[in-house]
Write a protein that holds these residues in place. Sequence first.
Motif, PDB file in Angstrom:
ATOM      1  N   UNK A 194     110.386  -8.002  68.405  1.00  0.00           N
ATOM      2  CA  UNK A 194     111.058  -7.631  69.651  1.00  0.00           C
ATOM      3  C   UNK A 194     112.124  -8.668  70.005  1.00  0.00           C
ATOM      4  N   UNK A 195     113.278  -8.199  70.481  1.00  0.00           N
ATOM      5  CA  UNK A 195     114.232  -9.022  71.195  1.00  0.00           C
ATOM      6  C   UNK A 195     115.302  -9.708  70.366  1.00  0.00           C
ATOM      7  N   UNK A 196     116.253 -10.329  71.056  1.00  0.00           N
ATOM      8  CA  UNK A 196     117.443 -10.895  70.415  1.00  0.00           C
ATOM      9  C   UNK A 196     117.183 -12.153  69.597  1.00  0.00           C
ATOM     10  N   UNK A 197     116.087 -12.869  69.850  1.00  0.00           N
ATOM     11  CA  UNK A 197     115.828 -14.105  69.118  1.00  0.00           C
ATOM     12  C   UNK A 197     115.624 -13.862  67.626  1.00  0.00           C
ATOM     13  N   UNK A 198     115.268 -12.639  67.262  1.00  0.00           N
ATOM     14  CA  UNK A 198     114.956 -12.348  65.865  1.00  0.00           C
ATOM     15  C   UNK A 198     116.192 -12.105  65.014  1.00  0.00           C
ATOM     16  N   UNK A 199     117.324 -11.866  65.627  1.00  0.00           N
ATOM     17  CA  UNK A 199     118.510 -11.471  64.861  1.00  0.00           C
ATOM     18  C   UNK A 199     119.587 -12.551  64.827  1.00  0.00           C
ATOM     19  N   UNK A 200     119.249 -13.762  65.243  1.00  0.00           N
ATOM     20  CA  UNK A 200     120.197 -14.879  65.168  1.00  0.00           C
ATOM     21  C   UNK A 200     119.539 -16.009  64.387  1.00  0.00           C
ATOM     22  N   UNK A 201     120.378 -16.874  63.789  1.00  0.00           N
ATOM     23  CA  UNK A 201     119.855 -17.971  62.999  1.00  0.00           C
ATOM     24  C   UNK A 201     119.151 -18.995  63.863  1.00  0.00           C
ATOM     25  N   UNK A 202     117.900 -19.308  63.510  1.00  0.00           N
ATOM     26  CA  UNK A 202     117.110 -20.277  64.260  1.00  0.00           C
ATOM     27  C   UNK A 202     116.392 -21.201  63.276  1.00  0.00           C
TER      28      UNK A 202
END
Length: 441
Positions: A374-382
């Motif tokens: 769920x959510x935007x954190x999964x689709x950006x480099x971290x």
Amino acid sequence: MSLAALLAGLGLALDAGLGYMVKAKLDAAADGAAIAAGQAVTRGNTPDQQKANAQQAATAFFNANYPDGFLNSKPTLQTPSVTFDKGTVTIDIAAQAQVPTTFTQLIGFKTLNVATSSESIRRDLDMAFVVDTTTSMNSTAVQKAVRASSIDFLSNFDVTNDRVALMHFATGTVVDVPFKAANARGFDRSTMTTKINGYSFNGNTNSEEALWNARWQLNHVITQPSSLRVIVFFSDGAPNSFSSTFPMTKSSCKTNTGTIVSSDDKPSGSGQQDNPGGLYALGVQTSQALSGTCYDNTAATVDHLPANYNAHAASEPSITFPIVTNTPRVVTQDMNGASYTVRYRNINRASRNLLESMAAQARSEGIFVFALGYGPLLTVGKGADGEQGQDILKCIANVPDGPSRCYNPKQPVGVYCYAATTDDLRPCYSQIASQILRISK
């Protein structure tokens, strides 16, 4: 005489064709009724309620797919048979249709009787349901959606025959409702609903501890497994913390078992020398250091990393998950005296390595892993290597469109569903439930 024979032959051909059309329609209606009944039988708290729901769904779907009067026929659906036997539910559908004939009435056949049958078998299921309750989801709207969709997901399963264990995680993991003792079937959906409604959202992402507990429930709490074993793993981010027994610099604490935590982003700026955070109690959900114990709020208390994940080594001595390793991400042993960047990178990479290796172990044991992100954190480099969290969730689910280093077609292939917004949570849960029910048939 020749004309009579010709008409009889013509009538037989026409009525046979009519019969085949009715038979095809009847087959489709019966198959649809069997599938609908197999899905509806999970609803209800007693076998009688489940049987009634299955029969009601079968009748509704049969009538919708075979309207009365189709080609002047009169259909009859027998009362569906629903049989419960040691965790397996068998649903038998039988239907008939009477079709008035045309020319064959000339030779004494006034009706054509067409019959069909269909069967749906729903096999037993063992499922460990894991819910992320980390700080990143602590907004009121997200909490409400997570609770509602998780509770709704449980309604897809049979409370008298399926076995379900519920747990949630952040810095630590809490097994809210374990599997029933002595291999008893069924689960307490009302208690699980109460537990989910009571979740608080706070803490780091120690996904590995959750997956370890899910495996443990499936492999050890249950000693007589069902034909289908599943882990459903919901999270909004990649792991950034992990548990083990760590050597300590503090003289009074030679070793201590707990969780060492970091963040999703590389620390920067003044005052960050001690980031990532320190050691927290193993079973504590949130990142709250315990005063007066060997736990501290600085990672400098950990001297170096152990070679292998050993938080539960005594429980599973034959299973080894490397911490210090060169693959798939490099993790070094040194923690004491190293720069905060090295400590952060080690913890971050080790967390991801452990989650993927634990999921691979579960799949090697025949367990399906289904992941919902769920959510935007999964689709950006971290993280230390700028990875997308959804790639890690795809890895644990073993889906073909995940990273090539993870996919193993010889192991159970699960499902990864991404919910970009809270409105997407229910459809994603529904997709996963449908897939589980499909492979259980």
